[in-house]
Design a protein around this motif. Structure first.
Motif, PDB file in Angstrom:
ATOM      1  N   TYR A 250       0.814  -1.213   0.000  1.00 31.13           N
ATOM      2  CA  TYR A 250       0.000   0.000   0.000  1.00 31.13           C
ATOM      3  C   TYR A 250       0.852   1.269   0.000  1.00 31.13           C
ATOM      4  O   TYR A 250       0.431   2.296  -0.544  1.00 31.13           O
ATOM      5  N   ASP A 251       2.042   1.224   0.591  1.00 32.66           N
ATOM      6  CA  ASP A 251       2.964   2.355   0.480  1.00 32.66           C
ATOM      7  C   ASP A 251       3.346   2.590  -0.977  1.00 32.66           C
ATOM      8  O   ASP A 251       3.445   3.737  -1.437  1.00 32.66           O
ATOM      9  N   SER A 252       3.554   1.476  -1.698  1.00 33.82           N
ATOM     10  CA  SER A 252       3.890   1.600  -3.112  1.00 33.82           C
ATOM     11  C   SER A 252       2.724   2.182  -3.894  1.00 33.82           C
ATOM     12  O   SER A 252       2.922   3.057  -4.761  1.00 33.82           O
ATOM     13  N   TYR A 253       1.487   1.737  -3.603  1.00 34.98           N
ATOM     14  CA  TYR A 253       0.316   2.315  -4.262  1.00 34.98           C
ATOM     15  C   TYR A 253       0.181   3.811  -3.968  1.00 34.98           C
ATOM     16  O   TYR A 253      -0.134   4.613  -4.850  1.00 34.98           O
ATOM     17  N   ARG A 254       0.423   4.198  -2.706  1.00 36.67           N
ATOM     18  CA  ARG A 254       0.297   5.589  -2.317  1.00 36.67           C
ATOM     19  C   ARG A 254       1.292   6.458  -3.098  1.00 36.67           C
ATOM     20  O   ARG A 254       0.939   7.548  -3.596  1.00 36.67           O
ATOM     21  N   ARG A 255       2.514   6.007  -3.214  1.00 37.86           N
ATOM     22  CA  ARG A 255       3.526   6.789  -3.935  1.00 37.86           C
ATOM     23  C   ARG A 255       3.152   6.938  -5.410  1.00 37.86           C
ATOM     24  O   ARG A 255       3.310   8.015  -5.991  1.00 37.86           O
ATOM     25  N   ARG A 256       2.636   5.868  -6.003  1.00 36.62           N
ATOM     26  CA  ARG A 256       2.270   5.934  -7.415  1.00 36.62           C
ATOM     27  C   ARG A 256       1.084   6.860  -7.635  1.00 36.62           C
ATOM     28  O   ARG A 256       1.015   7.604  -8.623  1.00 36.62           O
ATOM     29  N   LEU A 257       0.125   6.852  -6.696  1.00 39.77           N
ATOM     30  CA  LEU A 257      -1.015   7.754  -6.806  1.00 39.77           C
ATOM     31  C   LEU A 257      -0.573   9.213  -6.654  1.00 39.77           C
ATOM     32  O   LEU A 257      -1.038  10.104  -7.386  1.00 39.77           O
ATOM     33  N   GLN A 258       0.315   9.456  -5.715  1.00 42.09           N
ATOM     34  CA  GLN A 258       0.807  10.813  -5.516  1.00 42.09           C
ATOM     35  C   GLN A 258       1.573  11.308  -6.745  1.00 42.09           C
ATOM     36  O   GLN A 258       1.444  12.479  -7.151  1.00 42.09           O
ATOM     37  N   GLU A 259       2.357  10.425  -7.356  1.00 40.20           N
ATOM     38  CA  GLU A 259       3.076  10.802  -8.563  1.00 40.20           C
ATOM     39  C   GLU A 259       2.119  11.101  -9.702  1.00 40.20           C
ATOM     40  O   GLU A 259       2.303  12.050 -10.476  1.00 40.20           O
ATOM     41  N   ALA A 260       1.040  10.265  -9.821  1.00 43.52           N
ATOM     42  CA  ALA A 260       0.052  10.501 -10.888  1.00 43.52           C
ATOM     43  C   ALA A 260      -0.673  11.826 -10.688  1.00 43.52           C
ATOM     44  O   ALA A 260      -0.945  12.567 -11.649  1.00 43.52           O
ATOM     45  N   MET A 261      -1.005  12.158  -9.420  1.00 43.36           N
ATOM     46  CA  MET A 261      -1.676  13.442  -9.132  1.00 43.36           C
ATOM     47  C   MET A 261      -0.786  14.618  -9.462  1.00 43.36           C
ATOM     48  O   MET A 261      -1.238  15.644 -10.011  1.00 43.36           O
ATOM     49  N   ARG A 262       0.518  14.504  -9.173  1.00 40.10           N
ATOM     50  CA  ARG A 262       1.452  15.610  -9.515  1.00 40.10           C
ATOM     51  C   ARG A 262       1.569  15.797 -10.995  1.00 40.10           C
ATOM     52  O   ARG A 262       1.652  16.916 -11.514  1.00 40.10           O
ATOM     53  N   LEU A 264      -0.759  15.206 -13.180  1.00 36.00           N
ATOM     54  CA  LEU A 264      -1.988  15.836 -13.681  1.00 36.00           C
ATOM     55  C   LEU A 264      -2.025  17.323 -13.374  1.00 36.00           C
ATOM     56  O   LEU A 264      -2.538  18.134 -14.159  1.00 36.00           O
ATOM     57  N   ARG A 265      -1.521  17.715 -12.220  1.00 34.69           N
ATOM     58  CA  ARG A 265      -1.513  19.138 -11.853  1.00 34.69           C
ATOM     59  C   ARG A 265      -0.518  19.934 -12.677  1.00 34.69           C
ATOM     60  O   ARG A 265      -0.712  21.129 -12.928  1.00 34.69           O
ATOM     61  N   GLY A 266       0.538  19.278 -13.087  1.00 33.20           N
ATOM     62  CA  GLY A 266       1.540  19.984 -13.861  1.00 33.20           C
ATOM     63  C   GLY A 266       2.456  20.792 -12.954  1.00 33.20           C
ATOM     64  O   GLY A 266       2.330  20.820 -11.729  1.00 33.20           O
ATOM     65  N   PRO A 267       3.392  21.508 -13.567  1.00 27.41           N
ATOM     66  CA  PRO A 267       4.346  22.307 -12.772  1.00 27.41           C
ATOM     67  C   PRO A 267       3.617  23.406 -11.993  1.00 27.41           C
ATOM     68  O   PRO A 267       2.728  24.055 -12.534  1.00 27.41           O
ATOM     69  N   SER A 268       3.960  23.584 -10.770  1.00 28.61           N
ATOM     70  CA  SER A 268       3.312  24.611  -9.949  1.00 28.61           C
ATOM     71  C   SER A 268       3.956  25.968 -10.185  1.00 28.61           C
ATOM     72  O   SER A 268       5.114  26.067 -10.595  1.00 28.61           O
TER      73      SER A 268
END
Length: 268
Positions: A250-262, A264-268
């Motif tokens: 689940y730690d691995s899933y969390r990291r992958r989800l966080q990377e996918a969200m970043r 999608l948001r693009g550069p801040s």
């Protein structure tokens, strides 16, 4: 109606049986006199039963052959035949006394942990055993004589692995193939495995031996307190390993989800 051809009248009801050899059906009582039978069985109704009985008798004869005693000359001939067929150089030897020696292979198929002699000493000075799982499917080779019984083979196997458990907790099974079917049968304590090996020949598909725990309810009263504590330690260790594996996944899933969200948001 099975294998019979029957001529019936137009009105056929239910509830009252009318029979002829090889045919069974039911009709209404009022219709019984208007029903005629002309049955010609294609085969005797007992032919299949006789076939099944013959097959059963053949199986009994084959099984009985494994329990037959042979004289010295027959044993000598069977040993010569066995040695000519073996491919692993594990041959049998007939001694002048009539006792013969040879090798059997036993597959270890244990589902519960075993207690082996350890190097640590407890409070009373006695060596404390360690519990662990033997790899399932590992095969062990024993050199035995024709006088050795199943119970002696079990004791020898446990001694070879330095297992402290009571030999009564285990049973030796024979596994054999017959007409593309595999059967497993528990051996009695007094049977002689090397004799069974000799009669069956060296082919492991024809006969092989498996060591398992006694079937049925686990008799926890038969285990000592140190053995039970070892079992608890093993269960605790397995529980911790499973928990850590779930957390890592689940730690691995969390990291992958966080990377996918970043992404999608693009550069801040």
């Amino acid at each position: 109606m099975g294998a019979a051809m029957c001529k019936l009248s137009d009105k056929v009801g239910q509830h009252v049986k009318k029979r002829s050899p090889g045919c069974k059906y039911a009709c209404h009582a009022a219709c019984r006199d208007r029903v005629s039978l002309d049955c010609h069985p294609a085969a005797s109704p007992f032919s299949q039963d006789q076939l099944n009985n013959n097959t059963l008798l053949q199986d009994v004869e084959k099984e009985r052959e494994l329990r037959t005693e042979f004289n010295r000359e027959e044993i000598r001939q069977k040993i010569e035949q066995y040695n000519s067929l073996t491919k692993d150089h594990l041959k049998m030897t007939l001694n002048p006394t009539g006792v013969y020696t040879g090798f059997i292979k036993v597959q270890m198929d244990l589902r519960r942990p075993v207690t082996v002699r350890g190097g640590q000493r407890g409070a009373g000075g006695a060596l404390v055993g360690e519990a662990f799982y033997l790899p399932r499917g590992v095969t062990n080779t024993l050199h035995i004589s024709s006088n050795n019984t199943v119970r002696q083979v079990i004791v020898a196997l446990l001694s070879k692995f330095t297992v402290q458990d009571n030999p009564a907790k285990y049973a030796l099974y024979k596994r054999y193939r017959r007409e593309e079917q595999v059967y497993v049968c528990k051996l009695a304590d007094g049977e002689q495995p090397l004799f069974l090996r000799l009669v069956a020949g060296p082919d492991s598909d024809t006969l092989s031996f498996v060591l398992r725990e006694q079937t049925g309810e686990v008799m926890w009263d038969a285990f000592s307190i140190p053995e039970l504590r070892n079992f608890l330690r093993i269960l605790d260790k397995e529980e911790n390993e499973q928990r850590d594996a779930v957390l890592r996944r689940y730690d691995s899933y969390r990291r992958r989800l966080q990377e996918a969200m970043r992404d999608l948001r693009g550069p801040s």
